[in-house]
Design a protein around this motif. Structure first.
Motif, mmCIF file in Angstrom:
data_model
loop_
_atom_site.group_PDB
_atom_site.id
_atom_site.type_symbol
_atom_site.label_atom_id
_atom_site.label_comp_id
_atom_site.label_asym_id
_atom_site.label_seq_id
_atom_site.Cartn_x
_atom_site.Cartn_y
_atom_site.Cartn_z
ATOM 1 N N VAL A 97 0.814 -1.157 -0.109
ATOM 2 C CA VAL A 97 -0.053 -0.009 -0.110
ATOM 3 C C VAL A 97 0.916 1.249 0.046
ATOM 4 O O VAL A 97 1.718 1.075 0.707
ATOM 5 C CB VAL A 97 -0.969 0.085 1.321
ATOM 6 N N THR A 147 1.518 -4.418 3.869
ATOM 7 C CA THR A 147 0.287 -4.854 4.699
ATOM 8 C C THR A 147 0.459 -6.214 5.570
ATOM 9 O O THR A 147 1.070 -7.079 5.281
ATOM 10 C CB THR A 147 -0.953 -4.756 3.983
ATOM 11 N N ARG A 171 -8.922 -5.221 0.053
ATOM 12 C CA ARG A 171 -7.475 -5.299 -0.843
ATOM 13 C C ARG A 171 -6.400 -4.984 -0.082
ATOM 14 O O ARG A 171 -5.212 -5.537 -0.402
ATOM 15 C CB ARG A 171 -7.817 -4.022 -1.645
ATOM 16 N N TYR A 172 -6.315 -4.416 1.196
ATOM 17 C CA TYR A 172 -5.177 -4.043 2.136
ATOM 18 C C TYR A 172 -5.264 -4.895 3.237
ATOM 19 O O TYR A 172 -4.759 -4.400 4.441
ATOM 20 C CB TYR A 172 -5.169 -2.702 2.401
ATOM 21 N N GLN A 193 -7.417 -5.530 5.711
ATOM 22 C CA GLN A 193 -8.025 -4.481 6.668
ATOM 23 C C GLN A 193 -9.431 -5.530 7.173
ATOM 24 O O GLN A 193 -10.276 -5.756 6.539
ATOM 25 C CB GLN A 193 -8.602 -3.194 6.321
ATOM 26 N N ILE A 224 -5.027 1.147 8.807
ATOM 27 C CA ILE A 224 -4.294 -0.009 8.210
ATOM 28 C C ILE A 224 -3.202 -0.625 9.178
ATOM 29 O O ILE A 224 -2.460 0.417 9.727
ATOM 30 C CB ILE A 224 -3.679 0.125 6.839
#
Length: 243
Positions: free
Chosen positions: A4, A18, A137-138, A140, A150
């Motif tokens: 990210v 991440t 996507r990250y 989370q 995050i």
């Protein structure tokens, strides 16, 4: 794992890795062991004290249930986005804007943690954050998405030393030169580049010339050494632009 890019105040994007489900599970497990050890210690201590039944309940609530429920909130606020488990594994909670999460962001993460892991429903405990992380996507969990935070792996981040960005959020830093804001991001990046070049080549004359030029432009008089002055300039710029 996903990478990210988190923007900073200097038109620079820092790339972080991440923290995926597996490493976050290990961090959670370490924190769980710490909490279990704490509960056992409290139980052993109270069992040796002859409290009445009602007093014992109150004592357990105050000295066991309350600290355990506030575990993540208190540690992540006081330890700059880390619990003991996260610290041991090099994980840290960061804001999606690149800085230290605000108190309100920590509170949102904590409240959603209580909702995501319902006590007493074992087969659901952990299911909600796992599903959220798989779909994110990250990586989370739901609390991160809502709070705008995050969890990153600080052991695999790109080199901050190559940029002018410095995290001043955990320091009680006192700035020296408010006139530093007259310089632009481009100016500061040039100063950092020349400093790195001078350090790599051992060129003290270059450090002196850069320092004297900055003093001349900003009309600064100081007894600091040239390198110390330039380091202070970078720190001051970070301090003022991230407030």
């Amino acid at each position: 794992m996903a990478n990210v890019k988190i923007p900073t105040s200097f038109n620079i994007e820092l790339e972080f890795e991440t923290a995926n489900i597996l490493i976050r599970f290990f961090a959670w497990f370490i924190d769980l062991l710490i909490r279990i050890a704490f509960v056992i210690a409290i139980y052993v201590t109270f069992s040796r004290l002859n409290f009445s039944a009602d007093t014992e309940i109150v004592m357990y609530i105050l000295f066991c249930a309350l600290p355990i429920s506030l575990y993540y909130l208190l540690f992540e606020i006081t330890m700059n986005g880390q619990s003991p488990g996260k610290m041991l594994l090099g994980l840290k909670v960061r804001s999606m804007t690149g800085g230290k999460p605000s108190i309100s962001q920590h509170l949102i993460r904590w409240l959603f943690r209580l909702l995501e892991t319902p006590w007493g429903i074992f087969f659901l405990n952990g299911a909600v954050p796992i599903i959220a992380m798989v779909r994110s996507r990250y990586d989370q969990r739901l609390g991160d998405v809502v709070a705008g935070t995050i969890v990153v792996n600080t052991r695999h981040k790109t080199s901050i030393q190559d940029t002018i960005y410095r995290d001043m959020s955990s320091m009680n830093y006192e700035p020296h030169f408010p006139q530093i804001l007259r310089l632009s991001d481009r100016d500061m990046n040039k100063i950092k580049s020349l400093m790195d070049q001078a350090i790599k080549s051992g060129n003290q004359d270059l450090v002196a010339r850069v320092a004297e030029r900055v003093k001349e432009v900003l009309v600064i008089e100081t007894e600091m050494g040239h390198f110390q002055f330039l380091e202070t300039v970078l720190n001051d710029y970070n301090y003022y632009t991230t407030r």
